[in-house]
Design a protein around this motif. Structure first.
Motif, mmCIF file in Angstrom:
data_model
loop_
_atom_site.group_PDB
_atom_site.id
_atom_site.type_symbol
_atom_site.label_atom_id
_atom_site.label_comp_id
_atom_site.label_asym_id
_atom_site.label_seq_id
_atom_site.Cartn_x
_atom_site.Cartn_y
_atom_site.Cartn_z
ATOM 1 N N GLU A 320 0.832 -1.180 -0.244
ATOM 2 C CA GLU A 320 -0.031 0.186 -0.064
ATOM 3 C C GLU A 320 0.957 1.318 0.460
ATOM 4 O O GLU A 320 0.122 2.083 -0.616
ATOM 5 C CB GLU A 320 -1.038 -0.258 1.207
ATOM 6 N N GLN A 322 3.795 1.923 -1.582
ATOM 7 C CA GLN A 322 3.538 1.607 -2.780
ATOM 8 C C GLN A 322 3.177 2.906 -3.707
ATOM 9 O O GLN A 322 3.286 2.675 -5.047
ATOM 10 C CB GLN A 322 4.641 0.504 -3.931
ATOM 11 N N GLN A 323 2.149 2.523 -3.060
ATOM 12 C CA GLN A 323 0.969 3.004 -4.007
ATOM 13 C C GLN A 323 0.675 4.822 -3.513
ATOM 14 O O GLN A 323 -0.510 5.850 -4.408
ATOM 15 C CB GLN A 323 -0.575 2.624 -3.928
ATOM 16 N N TYR A 346 3.593 9.166 -10.614
ATOM 17 C CA TYR A 346 4.021 9.412 -8.416
ATOM 18 C C TYR A 346 3.216 9.678 -7.906
ATOM 19 O O TYR A 346 2.446 10.191 -6.575
ATOM 20 C CB TYR A 346 5.822 9.113 -8.507
ATOM 21 N N ARG A 349 -0.765 8.712 -7.665
ATOM 22 C CA ARG A 349 -1.091 7.395 -7.031
ATOM 23 C C ARG A 349 -2.139 7.894 -6.442
ATOM 24 O O ARG A 349 -2.420 8.188 -6.034
ATOM 25 C CB ARG A 349 0.001 6.867 -6.350
ATOM 26 N N LYS A 350 -3.018 6.522 -6.142
ATOM 27 C CA LYS A 350 -3.871 6.015 -5.373
ATOM 28 C C LYS A 350 -4.128 5.371 -4.646
ATOM 29 O O LYS A 350 -4.344 3.917 -5.060
ATOM 30 C CB LYS A 350 -5.701 6.466 -5.950
#
Length: 350
Positions: A320, A322-323, A346, A349-350
């Motif tokens: 997570e 990484q989002q 980047y 992101r969501k």
């Protein structure tokens, strides 16, 4: 100068030259989450490198060995720290012990002090299959790092000058060893082009070993009469190297190392694609300056800070995290733009 004396010189100069803070991680800023919908108890720090499962994303990266009693004691202390904190530990290059059996104890002490821990062996890319097997057996290692250190060798007065055939040797190690093979740089970064070649060899993981931490060119220049100062600023900063390697469509795990000093650095590395983060310089300095117990407390604090930061970002796992949206600016943004990498993804992101 003997190999053992050189190992001790490396420790001395690593402590005196310090870290440059040139990783470009300061060019990354998270988008604040006012509604993170997370809690301390919901956060998991667990991560995985192939079949190796880590309870925390941090581990003690390769530092020393092969320097007689002094490096034996350092490795013993590091092994006890890794045992206490239940984190993996990699040793420094074992070629010293391969070439001189009297130095085996300076590495074997790690398994003695941490009999059930995750231990990672280490050799350079010049290693043969037989040498790699001996290095693994020496530690009953769970994996082996194969380090790439062209710039260090070129700067080292007595260093190697022939780097042909490294890829074929790495491929042979991957095919013939029974433990995972991790390829790591030693402070000058992995480029996208190099990462593609390594991924084609099916290595278990890549440790980008970026510029910005302990500078082995600067260390070796301290040992030279005629300085090769042009190598002191050579390399790909850690943040840039890590993002470069993540742009390749591959499932091979990435490890961040090179000048990582605290929990925010670690969270940033994880957010841009690392599965684990290797710490060396900051642990060595704390150990030498403040002792073993203080180093254990420092690692405990880092894990607590990691949890705190992940709660603030609403990330209950590394996946997570990484989002999480983040903004890339400064030299890192310029570098990535020149390399054709779109940083807008980047930020959104969501």
């Amino acid at each position: 100068m003997t190999r053992a004396e050189r190992k001790l010189d490396h420790i001395k100069h690593a402590l005196s030259t310090g870290q440059s803070r040139a990783t470009w991680l300061d060019d990354i800023r998270f988008v604040h989450q006012a509604l993170p919908n997370s809690s301390w108890d919901s956060v998991s720090l667990q991560t995985q490198i192939g079949e190796l499962v880590f309870g925390s994303p941090i581990f003690i990266n390769a530092m020393t060995g092969g320097g007689g009693a002094k490096t034996t004691e350092l490795n013993s202390q590091l092994a006890r720290i890794s045992r206490e904190m239940n984190i993996p530990m990699a040793v420094g290059s074992q070629m010293a012990a391969i070439k001189n059996s009297e130095e085996i104890q300076s590495y074997a002490t790690v398994r003695k002090e941490n009999p059930n821990g995750m231990i990672i062996a280490n050799l350079g890319s010049e290693a043969t299959v037989d040498q790699a097997k001996r290095a693994v057996d020496m530690l009953e290692a769970n994996a082996i790092q194969i380090h790439l250190n062209v710039i260090q060798e070129l700067t080292m007065p007595e260093g190697d000058r022939d780097f042909q055939g490294a890829l074929s040797r790495i491929e042979q190690l991957v095919n013939e060893l029974t433990v995972p093979v991790i390829v790591k740089e030693t402070g000058f970064g992995i480029s996208r082009e190099a990462a593609i070649k390594l991924m084609e060899m099916n290595v278990a993981a890549i440790d980008v070993g970026g510029f910005g931490g302990t500078n082995f060119a600067a260390i070796e220049n301290e040992r030279r009469q005629r300085k090769l100062t042009y190598f002191n600023d050579w390399g790909i900063p850690t943040a840039a190297s890590l993002i470069e390697t993540t742009t390749i469509n591959s499932t091979i795990p990435l490890i961040a190392s090179g000048g990582i000093q605290h929990a925010l650095d670690i969270v940033k590395c994880l957010s841009i694609g690392a599965s684990a983060v290797g710490l060396a310089g900051v642990i060595l300095k704390t150990l030498v300056d403040d002792g073993e117990l203080a180093t254990i407390e420092e690692i405990k604090q880092i894990n607590e800070d990691l949890t705190m930061l992940m709660v603030s970002l609403g990330a209950n796992s590394i996946q997570e995290l990484q989002q999480s949206p983040l903004i890339i600016s400064g030299d890192l943004h310029h570098y990535l733009s020149q390399r054709g990498i779109d940083t807008h993804t980047y930020a959104n992101r969501k």
